[in-house]
Design an enzyme around this catalytic site. Structure first.
Site: not given
Length: 597
Positions: A296, A440-442, A447
């Site tokens: 992230r 991506y990555e959340g 977030q």
């Protein structure tokens, strides 16, 4: 054709003048990070990015990756050579412990040079980027044997790594995953299932690929409490470290994507592939989140990186392209028109991007420094404070820098007018590449929910209260400094809005959780505006001190102060708008029936 020049001077200003890395020589790895060494590292990274990574960026986007009939994947021409140049120079192991072949230098330096690499070629840098995340997870949760087996080869770049979370039916909600792991009685497991959206899942640039795979051991509890993490190598590894037979993991397809064409984003099929548990059974998410948090921060850096290269090209175009006359009279009377740079609205766009980039760079490096302190300090209190800040800042950095990175890539494209929409100038690639970082990555909505729903109240709100105090104290300490008034006064107003919004959540979100959900994205951006404003105030103080001392490039510092003033006057006041939105609550948003949408 696009251009790129690494912003080395700006990086050095942040590292040396703002963060004052020389104050941290008591931390392991920092003793070697002298100003001379930092300058040398930054200079070499800039050279590599500009001369070897950037030249294959545009062609990589145009050529993309292809899957062959046998399941192997071809990457764009020049990628293998550029990847080897990156690895052979030791960049992959810059901040990795020396016992595994790394250099043990600060993670802050890794983040600093990582910006250049990602600006120069975001798709290519995802190959070593995923490897670095996998290294982090193995370092924390792997056994000694796993570390000795995998890390040295991964650090030197001859083996790469991936993270396998998403499945066709489950993305954010990992509790739904179906990939299963069957114990074999010898300590290994048979892994079966399908993973999608796997960056760098298959490629020919390394001898082996070490997949980190989330799966559920037979009989494990449902939901996230029953998920374990496994190492599944592409090729089996012998006791002596040699590579053996091919494991039963294959690339079923390459995803057709909007951007990052040079990265092989794969559908990965596991057909009773041999895997090895990393960490404890049913504790896979905690192990994977080490990699996720690292990723992230890296994705936030991607948002900044794309905005930076888009800005550089837009500014260059605005200086050269002649269109219309300045409202205040001709600036180039010997020509038929003036350059775009004379027009206030063009300057508004460019200064908006630049103000974000320079503050975003400081924000990224400041956050990376918290990671170094949290992992390297021998003082328990210092570690706790830094770890608190790191946890609080991670969703803000990822969400705000990638949202704004995309917005500003579009804004830079707009400077070109119609020429920005065609492929000749390369601006389309930056817009397309920037878009994935928001997902991506959340995804960024997640977030924001993580920030509001979990991070704010963690440890009784210890982190957020400490940060509010730090920013408030800075404003008070510099309130009497005439040169700082424009920065401290605006920052204090923004902080007041942030504190008021935080209090509103405390009073209105417990009884009605939808209020938190409805305001979460605005709150994340409100928080980001204030933190970026804090970075500008710190940079302004450092620039004023440099001007007073008469050292360095006076024009550099004056332009720094002007850019910061623009941020305070034109961007930071948005905190009031965000606060107003938050305080409207969720009633109107949630009233309409689902069928009416």
């Amino acid at each position: 054709m696009p251009i790129y020049k690494a912003p080395a001077n700006d990086t050095l200003f942040v590292l040396n003048n703002v963060l004052r890395l020389d104050r941290y020589h008591n931390l392991p790895g920092f003793e070697d990070a002298t100003p001379d060494m930092i300058e040398a590292i930054v200079g070499e990274a800039a050279k590599l990015a500009e001369e070897q990574l950037f030249p294959v960026n545009l062609s990589g986007d145009q050529e993309g990756c292809t899957r062959n009939d046998d399941g192997t994947v071809a990457v764009p021409k020049g990628f293998k050579e550029a990847y080897d140049a990156y690895c052979q120079s030791g960049w992959l192991g810059l901040a990795v412990p020396e016992q595994y072949g790394g250099q043990g230098l600060p993670y802050t330096l890794h983040a600093a040079v990582g910006e250049y690499m990602s600006s120069a070629n975001m798709a290519l840098m995802m190959y070593p980027g995923l490897t670095q995340g996998a290294i982090a997870a193995i370092l924390v949760h792997g056994s000694d044997a796993q570390k000795e087996t995998y890390l040295p080869k991964m650090v030197e770049g001859t083996w790469s790594g991936t993270m396998n979370l998403t499945e066709p039916h489950c993305g954010t909600d990992l509790g739904l995953l179906r990939t299963k792991a069957v114990p074999q009685g010898d300590g290994s497991y048979k892994i079966s299932g399908q993973k999608i959206f796997i960056s760098a899942g298959e490629h020919p640039m390394t001898d082996n690929i070490v997949h980190l795979v989330l799966a559920r051991i037979e009989g494990a509890p449902e939901g996230t409490k029953g998920i374990s993490l496994f190492i599944v190598p592409k090729f089996m590894v012998g006791d002596d470290g040699s590579l053996g037979e091919r494991n039963a993991v294959t690339c079923g397809a390459i995803e057709e994507k909007m951007g990052i064409h040079g990265n092989a984003t794969c559908v990965m099929n596991y057909d009773e592939a041999t895997g090895f548990l990393i960490g404890a059974e049913n504790k896979g998410l905690s192990a994977m989140f080490v990699m996720m948090n690292e990723a992230r921060l890296g994705v936030g850096l991607q948002g900044l990186s794309v905005a930076e290269i888009a800005y550089q090209n837009a500014a260059d175009y605005a200086r050269e392209r002649i269109q219309g006359r300045a409202l205040s009279g001709a600036k180039s009377p010997d020509k038929k028109a003036d350059p775009l740079i004379v027009h206030p609205d063009i300057r508004r766009a460019l200064l908006t991007i630049r103000a974000f980039n320079e503050a975003g760079r400081a924000f990224t490096l400041w956050t990376a420094l918290q990671s170094d302190i949290a992992h390297r300090s021998g003082d328990d209190k210092d570690r706790q404070v830094a770890d608190d800040l790191l946890g609080l800042m991670t969703p803000i950095l990822k969400g705000v820098l990638t949202d704004k990175g995309f917005d500003h890539a579009v804004m830079a494209q707009q400077v070109y007018g119609g020429h920005g929409y065609i492929e000749e100038h390369g601006m389309s690639q930056y817009v397309r590449d920037a878009r994935i970082a928001m997902i991506y990555e959340g995804a960024n909505g997640i977030q924001a929910l993580d920030l509001v729903g979990r991070k704010l109240g963690l440890n009784g709100g210890r982190a957020v209260m400490a940060l509010f105090k730090e920013i408030g104290d800075f404003c008070e300490e510099n309130r009497a400094d005439d040169a700082m008034v424009v920065y401290t006064k605006s920052l204090k107003k923004g902080l007041n809005d942030l504190q008021a919004a935080t209090m509103w959540f405390m009073q209105n979100a417990m009884a009605k959780p939808d209020n938190a959900g409805a305001g979460s994205t605005d709150y994340m951006h409100l928080f980001g505006l204030v933190v970026l404003g804090y970075m500008w105030a710190k940079m302004a103080k450092a620039a004023n001190e440099a001007l007073e001392s008469g050292t360095g490039d006076a024009d550099f510092y004056k332009n720094k102060l002007l850019t910061g003033k623009f941020y305070m006057e034109r961007i930071l006041p948005e905190t009031a708008l965000r606060k107003t939105r938050i305080e409207t609550g969720a009633d109107t948003m949630m009233e309409m029936a689902a069928e009416a949408f």
